[in-house]
Enzyme design. Structure first.
Site, PDB file in Angstrom:
ATOM      1  N   SER A  97      -4.262   6.753  -9.785  1.00 32.67           N
ATOM      2  CA  SER A  97      -4.935   7.827  -9.040  1.00 32.67           C
ATOM      3  C   SER A  97      -4.922   9.119  -9.867  1.00 32.67           C
ATOM      4  O   SER A  97      -5.911   9.853  -9.907  1.00 32.67           O
ATOM      5  CB  SER A  97      -4.219   8.098  -7.718  1.00 32.67           C
ATOM      6  OG  SER A  97      -4.735   7.278  -6.702  1.00 32.67           O
ATOM      7  N   LYS A 147       0.900  13.069   2.574  1.00 34.83           N
ATOM      8  CA  LYS A 147       0.443  11.819   3.216  1.00 34.83           C
ATOM      9  C   LYS A 147      -0.405  12.176   4.430  1.00 34.83           C
ATOM     10  O   LYS A 147      -0.264  13.261   5.005  1.00 34.83           O
ATOM     11  CB  LYS A 147       1.643  10.978   3.671  1.00 34.83           C
ATOM     12  CG  LYS A 147       1.326   9.506   3.775  1.00 34.83           C
ATOM     13  CD  LYS A 147       1.279   8.850   2.407  1.00 34.83           C
ATOM     14  CE  LYS A 147       0.941   7.385   2.491  1.00 34.83           C
ATOM     15  NZ  LYS A 147       1.132   6.731   1.195  1.00 34.83           N
ATOM     16  N   THR A 207      -1.467  -0.698  -7.942  1.00 35.72           N
ATOM     17  CA  THR A 207      -0.121  -0.730  -7.349  1.00 35.72           C
ATOM     18  C   THR A 207       0.535  -2.081  -7.608  1.00 35.72           C
ATOM     19  O   THR A 207       1.698  -2.154  -8.028  1.00 35.72           O
ATOM     20  CB  THR A 207      -0.187  -0.418  -5.843  1.00 35.72           C
ATOM     21  OG1 THR A 207      -0.858   0.837  -5.689  1.00 35.72           O
ATOM     22  CG2 THR A 207       1.193  -0.325  -5.227  1.00 35.72           C
TER      23      THR A 207
HETATM   24  P1  NAD Z   1      -3.314  -3.468   3.113  1.00 36.78           P
HETATM   25  O1  NAD Z   1      -3.838  -2.899   4.376  1.00 36.78           O
HETATM   26  O2  NAD Z   1      -4.289  -3.899   2.074  1.00 36.78           O
HETATM   27  O3  NAD Z   1      -2.368  -4.718   3.415  1.00 36.78           O
HETATM   28  C1  NAD Z   1      -1.324  -4.658   4.334  1.00 36.78           C
HETATM   29  C2  NAD Z   1      -0.774  -6.058   4.510  1.00 36.78           C
HETATM   30  O4  NAD Z   1       0.313  -5.979   5.436  1.00 36.78           O
HETATM   31  C3  NAD Z   1      -1.771  -7.043   5.097  1.00 36.78           C
HETATM   32  O5  NAD Z   1      -1.583  -8.310   4.520  1.00 36.78           O
HETATM   33  C4  NAD Z   1      -1.377  -7.107   6.571  1.00 36.78           C
HETATM   34  O6  NAD Z   1      -1.756  -8.323   7.157  1.00 36.78           O
HETATM   35  C5  NAD Z   1       0.129  -6.979   6.439  1.00 36.78           C
HETATM   36  N1  NAD Z   1       0.756  -6.535   7.687  1.00 36.78           N
HETATM   37  C6  NAD Z   1       0.283  -5.633   8.583  1.00 36.78           C
HETATM   38  N2  NAD Z   1       1.126  -5.555   9.644  1.00 36.78           N
HETATM   39  C7  NAD Z   1       2.138  -6.421   9.383  1.00 36.78           C
HETATM   40  C8  NAD Z   1       3.301  -6.805  10.102  1.00 36.78           C
HETATM   41  N3  NAD Z   1       3.576  -6.286  11.297  1.00 36.78           N
HETATM   42  N4  NAD Z   1       4.141  -7.711   9.523  1.00 36.78           N
HETATM   43  C9  NAD Z   1       3.845  -8.256   8.312  1.00 36.78           C
HETATM   44  N5  NAD Z   1       2.747  -7.951   7.601  1.00 36.78           N
HETATM   45  C10 NAD Z   1       1.902  -7.043   8.135  1.00 36.78           C
HETATM   46  O7  NAD Z   1      -2.285  -2.369   2.571  1.00 36.78           O
HETATM   47  P2  NAD Z   1      -1.779  -2.178   1.092  1.00 36.78           P
HETATM   48  O8  NAD Z   1      -2.594  -1.111   0.458  1.00 36.78           O
HETATM   49  O9  NAD Z   1      -1.632  -3.495   0.450  1.00 36.78           O
HETATM   50  O10 NAD Z   1      -0.345  -1.517   1.373  1.00 36.78           O
HETATM   51  C11 NAD Z   1       0.808  -2.327   1.629  1.00 36.78           C
HETATM   52  C12 NAD Z   1       2.046  -1.472   1.466  1.00 36.78           C
HETATM   53  O11 NAD Z   1       2.055  -0.928   0.142  1.00 36.78           O
HETATM   54  C13 NAD Z   1       2.167  -0.269   2.401  1.00 36.78           C
HETATM   55  O12 NAD Z   1       3.519  -0.050   2.709  1.00 36.78           O
HETATM   56  C14 NAD Z   1       1.643   0.881   1.554  1.00 36.78           C
HETATM   57  O13 NAD Z   1       2.155   2.132   1.995  1.00 36.78           O
HETATM   58  C15 NAD Z   1       2.206   0.486   0.215  1.00 36.78           C
HETATM   59  N6  NAD Z   1       1.528   1.103  -0.913  1.00 36.78           N
HETATM   60  C16 NAD Z   1       0.199   0.919  -1.110  1.00 36.78           C
HETATM   61  C17 NAD Z   1      -0.420   1.510  -2.212  1.00 36.78           C
HETATM   62  C18 NAD Z   1      -1.869   1.274  -2.535  1.00 36.78           C
HETATM   63  O14 NAD Z   1      -2.311   1.704  -3.617  1.00 36.78           O
HETATM   64  N7  NAD Z   1      -2.615   0.584  -1.711  1.00 36.78           N
HETATM   65  C19 NAD Z   1       0.323   2.321  -3.084  1.00 36.78           C
HETATM   66  C20 NAD Z   1       1.699   2.478  -2.847  1.00 36.78           C
HETATM   67  C21 NAD Z   1       2.280   1.865  -1.761  1.00 36.78           C
END
Ligand code: NAD
Length: 420
Positions: A349, A103, A187
């Site tokens: 991926s 990471k 995802t």
């Molecule tokens: P993103 O940046 O697209 O979205 C994040 C979301 O979380 C947004 O809606 C944001 O407004 C919200 N957020 C941010 N701070 C917050 C808070 N304090 N309280 C509530 N909501 C909040 O990110 P993403 O890619 O959608 O990732 C979201 C989660 O999924 C993360 O934990 C990430 O590690 C996990 N994840 C993502 C992927 C991927 O392919 N993108 C894969 C596996 C896991």
């Protein structure tokens, strides 16, 4: 709050109790294989210079090159990056990808940077970590507040450094630079496929299932759309600032359009009268299926007893603490763990990496069917382990992935030479 990494390692010990576990493996998994910290000094648009702290951690590469996203977030720190790399090790193993876990992160509020500043920061990250990453060594991908554009800049920078096109160094790229079809929603789609596959076991029917999703970013949005199209009722959504809840339901596309236009969830169209509530209230709202898709540590010993959903599907990484988990398990809730539920992203991926290496590109149908083919049997295995051993799905998922990691460690090792 106990350190995230210390908490994460408790999962290992919980799983080890239920299996024949080689102590060599526990010793190996105690600490990351290697980590690198750097400070990224970039020129801002006003001519000033600013430094940002950055990290990359390769946790374990026993099963292959390490794989894991890069997160741009103000509160990112070394403990978090190391923990996320630890989780990636188990996620790749649980869905049988030939990868270890890694990471990366930069402590930055990406929303405060201009596009040019963001590009300079992305390129600075690759300059600082170019000898740490590599197509057969460590392969980054997007995570919170990074996207295909950022991955494209990073791939371009790496290719310039090694003096040859090197698309397999990073996944989640734009299609024009060797990205894969189907990566953007992978995802969310993976989470949807896991829920769909377990519908009968979980005794859920789409039309009678009220869904609440915390986090309306990439993952939350795509999962919401797939569930909505399938007849599930989306009753609550949130971003970092607020949440909306309407028991009559809402169309996530319409909410997304509203948010894109106004920058806020406030006033988004829903089927009835939406209440505007906090993120904390949303988690405890009346629903059947709760999907945390934002941050770590959202459900803890403080609020776990107030969670009303019967099923919780973790699309964020680490949204439930071990103490929160214990309370949920005791009260009979079913938690579909992150290392399985959000593995769709790393699976696609992996497909992208395979396509880049082969120079041969698949259709969207290929991607969707291969994702389904890979995630469903692993979901079934985890579910069966949890039934056979009468344990929660998270412990079952760790057992499943630990068995694969143990087999790889044994295959690498020479222990038998010493113990005769
Ligand atoms: P993103 O940046 O697209 O979205 C994040 C979301 O979380 C947004 O809606 C944001 O407004 C919200 N957020 C941010 N701070 C917050 C808070 N304090 N309280 C509530 N909501 C909040 O990110 P993403 O890619 O959608 O990732 C979201 C989660 O999924 C993360 O934990 C990430 O590690 C996990 N994840 C993502 C992927 C991927 O392919 N993108 C894969 C596996 C896991």
């Amino acid at each position: 709050m106990p350190k995230l990494f210390t908490e994460a390692k408790k999962r290992l010990r919980e799983a080890a109790v239920h299996m024949k576990f080689d102590p060599d493996v526990l010793e190996m998994l105690k600490y990351p294989k290697e980590t690198l910290a750097a400070s990224l000094l970039i020129r801002m648009d006003d001519g000033s210079r600013r430094s940002f702290k950055a990290w990359r951690c390769r946790y374990n590469d026993t099963r292959g090159p390490t794989k894991g996203g890069i997160r741009f977030y103000p509160a990112v720190n070394f403990d978090e990056v190391m923990t996320l790399a630890f989780w990636m090790t188990f996620k790749c193993a649980v869905v049988n990808l030939p990868f270890g876990g890694a990471k990366g992160g930069v402590a930055v509020n990406a929303n405060e940077l201009s596009k040019a500043e963001l590009e300079r920061l992305s390129r600075a990250y690759v300059k600082a970590f170019n000898s740490f990453i590599g197509p057969d060594r460590d392969i980054p991908a997007p995570d919170m507040y990074t996207n295909d554009m950022v991955m494209g800049w990073m791939a371009d920078e790496y290719s310039a450094i090694v003096n040859q096109p090197s698309p397999a160094v990073i996944t989640g790229k734009p299609l024009a630079l060797g990205g894969s079809l189907g990566r953007t929603d992978a995802t969310g789609r993976g989470g949807y496929l896991v829920i769909k596959h377990l519908e009968r076991d979980l005794k859920i029917e789409p039309e009678n299932t009220r869904v609440v999703i915390q986090g309306f970013g990439n993952v939350g949005f795509h999962c919401a759309c797939l569930l909505h199209a399938d007849g599930y009722k989306i009753c609550g959504l949130s971003d970092s600032k607020m949440a909306i809840y309407d028991p009559a339901g809402m169309d996530p596309h319409a909410v997304h359009e509203h948010k894109s236009k106004t920058g806020s969830l406030s006033g988004a169209p829903t089927n009835g009268q939406a209440k505007e509530i906090s993120n904390a209230e949303l988690l405890e709202s009346d629903c059947d299926l709760l999907i945390p898709a934002a941050l770590e540590n959202q459900i803890t010993h403080i609020n776990a007893a107030n969670i009303q959903a019967r099923v919780i599907c973790e699309l964020a990484n680490g949204p439930i603490t071990p103490a929160g988990d214990r309370i949920l398990n005791k009260s009979g809730k079913i938690v579909i763990p992150d290392i399985l539920a959000n593995a769709g992203g790393v699976i696609v991926s992996y497909f992208e990496w395979v396509q880049n290496k082969a120079g041969y590109y698949w259709t969207l149908d290929d991607i969707h069917s291969r994702l389904k083919e890979r995630i469903e049997p692993e979901t079934r295995t985890v579910w069966n382990i949890s039934l056979e051993k009468n344990i929660d799905m998270r412990t079952a998922a760790y057992i499943h992935s630990l068995e694969r990691i143990c087999t790889a460690v044994t295959a690498h090792g020479t222990k038998t030479f010493f113990s005769t």
